[in-house]
Design a protein around this motif. Structure first.
Motif, PDB file in Angstrom:
ATOM      1  N   VAL A   1      29.637  -7.997  50.560  1.00 18.65           N
ATOM      2  CA  VAL A   1      29.811  -8.820  51.847  1.00 18.65           C
ATOM      3  C   VAL A   1      30.345  -8.237  53.081  1.00 18.65           C
ATOM      4  O   VAL A   1      29.836  -8.306  54.164  1.00 18.65           O
ATOM      5  N   LEU A   2      30.969  -7.111  53.008  1.00 21.07           N
ATOM      6  CA  LEU A   2      31.457  -5.899  54.250  1.00 21.07           C
ATOM      7  C   LEU A   2      30.336  -5.480  54.769  1.00 21.07           C
ATOM      8  O   LEU A   2      30.114  -5.392  55.952  1.00 21.07           O
ATOM      9  N   ARG A   3      29.256  -4.930  53.978  1.00 22.03           N
ATOM     10  CA  ARG A   3      28.058  -4.534  54.506  1.00 22.03           C
ATOM     11  C   ARG A   3      27.207  -5.423  55.208  1.00 22.03           C
ATOM     12  O   ARG A   3      26.704  -5.339  56.420  1.00 22.03           O
ATOM     13  N   THR A   4      27.146  -6.716  54.924  1.00 18.33           N
ATOM     14  CA  THR A   4      26.674  -8.008  55.968  1.00 18.33           C
ATOM     15  C   THR A   4      27.169  -7.901  57.030  1.00 18.33           C
ATOM     16  O   THR A   4      26.623  -8.249  58.084  1.00 18.33           O
ATOM     17  N   MET A   5      28.560  -7.830  57.068  1.00 19.52           N
ATOM     18  CA  MET A   5      29.530  -8.081  58.288  1.00 19.52           C
ATOM     19  C   MET A   5      29.170  -6.927  59.161  1.00 19.52           C
ATOM     20  O   MET A   5      29.383  -7.150  60.360  1.00 19.52           O
ATOM     21  N   ARG A   6      29.367  -5.683  58.722  1.00 20.88           N
ATOM     22  CA  ARG A   6      28.892  -4.447  59.440  1.00 20.88           C
ATOM     23  C   ARG A   6      27.593  -4.529  60.003  1.00 20.88           C
ATOM     24  O   ARG A   6      27.415  -4.065  61.205  1.00 20.88           O
ATOM     25  N   GLN A   7      26.367  -4.854  59.241  1.00 25.40           N
ATOM     26  CA  GLN A   7      25.229  -5.128  59.886  1.00 25.40           C
ATOM     27  C   GLN A   7      25.305  -6.263  61.157  1.00 25.40           C
ATOM     28  O   GLN A   7      24.734  -5.854  62.149  1.00 25.40           O
ATOM     29  N   LEU A   8      25.983  -7.132  61.185  1.00 24.53           N
ATOM     30  CA  LEU A   8      26.151  -8.282  62.210  1.00 24.53           C
ATOM     31  C   LEU A   8      26.826  -7.362  63.340  1.00 24.53           C
ATOM     32  O   LEU A   8      26.456  -7.560  64.435  1.00 24.53           O
ATOM     33  N   ALA A   9      27.816  -6.719  63.234  1.00 24.84           N
ATOM     34  CA  ALA A   9      28.460  -5.884  64.246  1.00 24.84           C
ATOM     35  C   ALA A   9      27.649  -5.191  64.861  1.00 24.84           C
ATOM     36  O   ALA A   9      27.693  -4.872  66.110  1.00 24.84           O
ATOM     37  N   GLU A  10      26.677  -4.346  64.132  1.00 26.84           N
ATOM     38  CA  GLU A  10      25.780  -3.476  64.790  1.00 26.84           C
ATOM     39  C   GLU A  10      24.725  -4.012  65.427  1.00 26.84           C
ATOM     40  O   GLU A  10      24.266  -3.441  66.383  1.00 26.84           O
ATOM     41  N   GLN A  11      24.454  -5.249  65.258  1.00 22.61           N
ATOM     42  CA  GLN A  11      23.694  -6.169  65.828  1.00 22.61           C
ATOM     43  C   GLN A  11      24.278  -6.633  67.356  1.00 22.61           C
ATOM     44  O   GLN A  11      23.240  -7.515  67.939  1.00 22.61           O
ATOM     45  N   GLY A  12      25.383  -6.617  67.434  1.00 19.19           N
ATOM     46  CA  GLY A  12      25.892  -6.950  68.653  1.00 19.19           C
ATOM     47  C   GLY A  12      26.626  -8.248  68.637  1.00 19.19           C
ATOM     48  O   GLY A  12      26.833  -8.928  69.535  1.00 19.19           O
ATOM     49  N   MET A  13      26.790  -8.951  67.371  1.00 22.48           N
ATOM     50  CA  MET A  13      27.397  -9.911  67.326  1.00 22.48           C
ATOM     51  C   MET A  13      28.770 -10.077  67.731  1.00 22.48           C
ATOM     52  O   MET A  13      29.686  -9.227  67.263  1.00 22.48           O
ATOM     53  N   THR A  14      29.651 -11.096  68.412  1.00 20.56           N
ATOM     54  CA  THR A  14      30.578 -11.510  68.907  1.00 20.56           C
ATOM     55  C   THR A  14      31.430 -11.581  67.568  1.00 20.56           C
ATOM     56  O   THR A  14      31.121 -12.827  67.271  1.00 20.56           O
ATOM     57  N   MET A  15      32.513 -10.778  67.173  1.00 18.78           N
ATOM     58  CA  MET A  15      33.242 -11.160  66.041  1.00 18.78           C
ATOM     59  C   MET A  15      34.720 -11.151  66.232  1.00 18.78           C
ATOM     60  O   MET A  15      35.321 -10.381  66.686  1.00 18.78           O
ATOM     61  N   LEU A  16      35.423 -12.120  65.480  1.00 16.41           N
ATOM     62  CA  LEU A  16      36.800 -11.925  65.105  1.00 16.41           C
ATOM     63  C   LEU A  16      37.113 -12.074  63.590  1.00 16.41           C
ATOM     64  O   LEU A  16      36.464 -13.083  62.999  1.00 16.41           O
ATOM     65  N   VAL A  17      37.610 -10.987  63.140  1.00 19.05           N
ATOM     66  CA  VAL A  17      37.761 -10.922  61.483  1.00 19.05           C
ATOM     67  C   VAL A  17      39.164 -10.736  61.249  1.00 19.05           C
ATOM     68  O   VAL A  17      39.944  -9.794  61.486  1.00 19.05           O
ATOM     69  N   VAL A  18      39.754 -11.795  60.499  1.00 20.39           N
ATOM     70  CA  VAL A  18      40.976 -11.612  59.933  1.00 20.39           C
ATOM     71  C   VAL A  18      40.646 -10.909  58.414  1.00 20.39           C
ATOM     72  O   VAL A  18      39.975 -11.432  57.807  1.00 20.39           O
ATOM     73  N   THR A  19      41.268  -9.655  58.075  1.00 17.05           N
ATOM     74  CA  THR A  19      41.236  -9.148  56.910  1.00 17.05           C
ATOM     75  C   THR A  19      42.261  -8.034  56.455  1.00 17.05           C
ATOM     76  O   THR A  19      43.024  -7.940  57.347  1.00 17.05           O
ATOM     77  N   HIS A  20      42.099  -7.818  55.158  1.00 16.50           N
ATOM     78  CA  HIS A  20      43.237  -7.038  54.672  1.00 16.50           C
ATOM     79  C   HIS A  20      42.652  -5.473  54.547  1.00 16.50           C
ATOM     80  O   HIS A  20      42.921  -4.463  53.806  1.00 16.50           O
TER      81      HIS A  20
END
Length: 260
Positions: free
Chosen positions: A188-207
């Motif tokens: 799941v984190l790999r998918t989120m990393r990919q979105l960030a690399e593509q320039g998606m604006t993201m707010l992520v609450v995480t531990h």
């Protein structure tokens, strides 16, 4: 030209007499990935829900892409109208800790439902979009199965694809890996990393501190309903300014050390 996609001014959120968010001020620029960390009960998830217009606020305002998305019920003046709120909600994708997939629909049907019903997208167009998104999250071969036949990590990736199908300008992630078995978190984190690399604006609450360190443009530390500190990952993890930030990270690292 101001490229702030989210602007929050003096936000106050209360449940009864209990203040959950206390005078929050925050700007998020287009393409930024911000990670929000802090102890349980600090207001992190409530902040995301307020941005997504899932919770009314008592004071202050939230603007999304220059338009008023929320205004405190105690503030003077008119609230955003229903049509404006519908439009703004379509610009925001939110993924929760629980997957919330419809069990009676296939993965493909889960992803195409909102684009077809809300955006009026034709079936073949929606199917093509869903197939593209499933390829992006590594689930193309699962398009015709039902959620019960997916692992937790696969279900969460399907939920991310479903949120992306509305073509949002902002993605909000609320502890999306906390319900997963440890061996499923990475996918799941790999998918989120990919979105960030593509320039998606993201707010992520995480531990997930490794994710915060590697992916975030800025890390926000919250405690007792306040933003205590916002800085780059290097500053937050190596030399935080605030004593509360240092204490939180020391406790977190100590717990992780004991588990290992």
């Amino acid at each position: 030209m101001d490229d702030s996609l989210i602007v929050i001014d003096n936000l106050v959120k209360r449940y009864g007499d209990h203040t959950i968010l206390d005078n929050i001020n925050l700007e998020v620029k287009t393409g930024q990935a911000l990670v929000v960390i802090g102890p349980s009960g600090s207001g992190k998830s409530t902040l995301l829900r307020c941005i997504a217009a899932l919770e009314p606020i008592q004071r202050g305002s939230i603007r999304i892409d220059g338009k008023l998305a929320a205004k405190g019920v105690e503030n003077a003046g008119a609230q955003p109208d229903a049509a404006s709120l519908r439009d703004l909600r379509q610009r925001i994708g939110m993924v929760f800790q629980q997957f919330n997939l419809f069990p009676h629909l296939t993965v493909l049907e889960n992803i195409t439902l909102a684009p077809r019903r809300v955006r009026g997208m034709k079936r073949d167009e929606a199917d093509a979009l869903a197939t593209e998104l499933l390829r992006t999250v590594g689930l193309e071969e699962k398009r015709d199965v039902h959620p019960e036949r997916l692992s937790g990590g696969q279900q969460q990736r399907a939920a991310i694809a479903r949120a992306l199908a509305m073509r949002p300008k902002i993605m909000l992630f609320d502890e999306v890996t906390s319900a997963l078995d440890p061996e499923l978190v990475g996918e799941v984190l790999r998918t989120m990393r990919q979105l960030a690399e593509q320039g998606m604006t993201m707010l992520v609450v995480t531990h997930e501190m490794g994710f915060a360190r590697d992916v975030a443009d800025d890390v926000i530390f919250m405690d007792q309903g306040k933003i205590v500190e916002r800085a780059s990952p290097d500053v937050i993890f190596e030399n935080p300014t605030e004593a509360r930030t240092r204490a939180f990270l020391e406790r977190l690292l100590d717990r992780e050390g004991r588990r290992n």
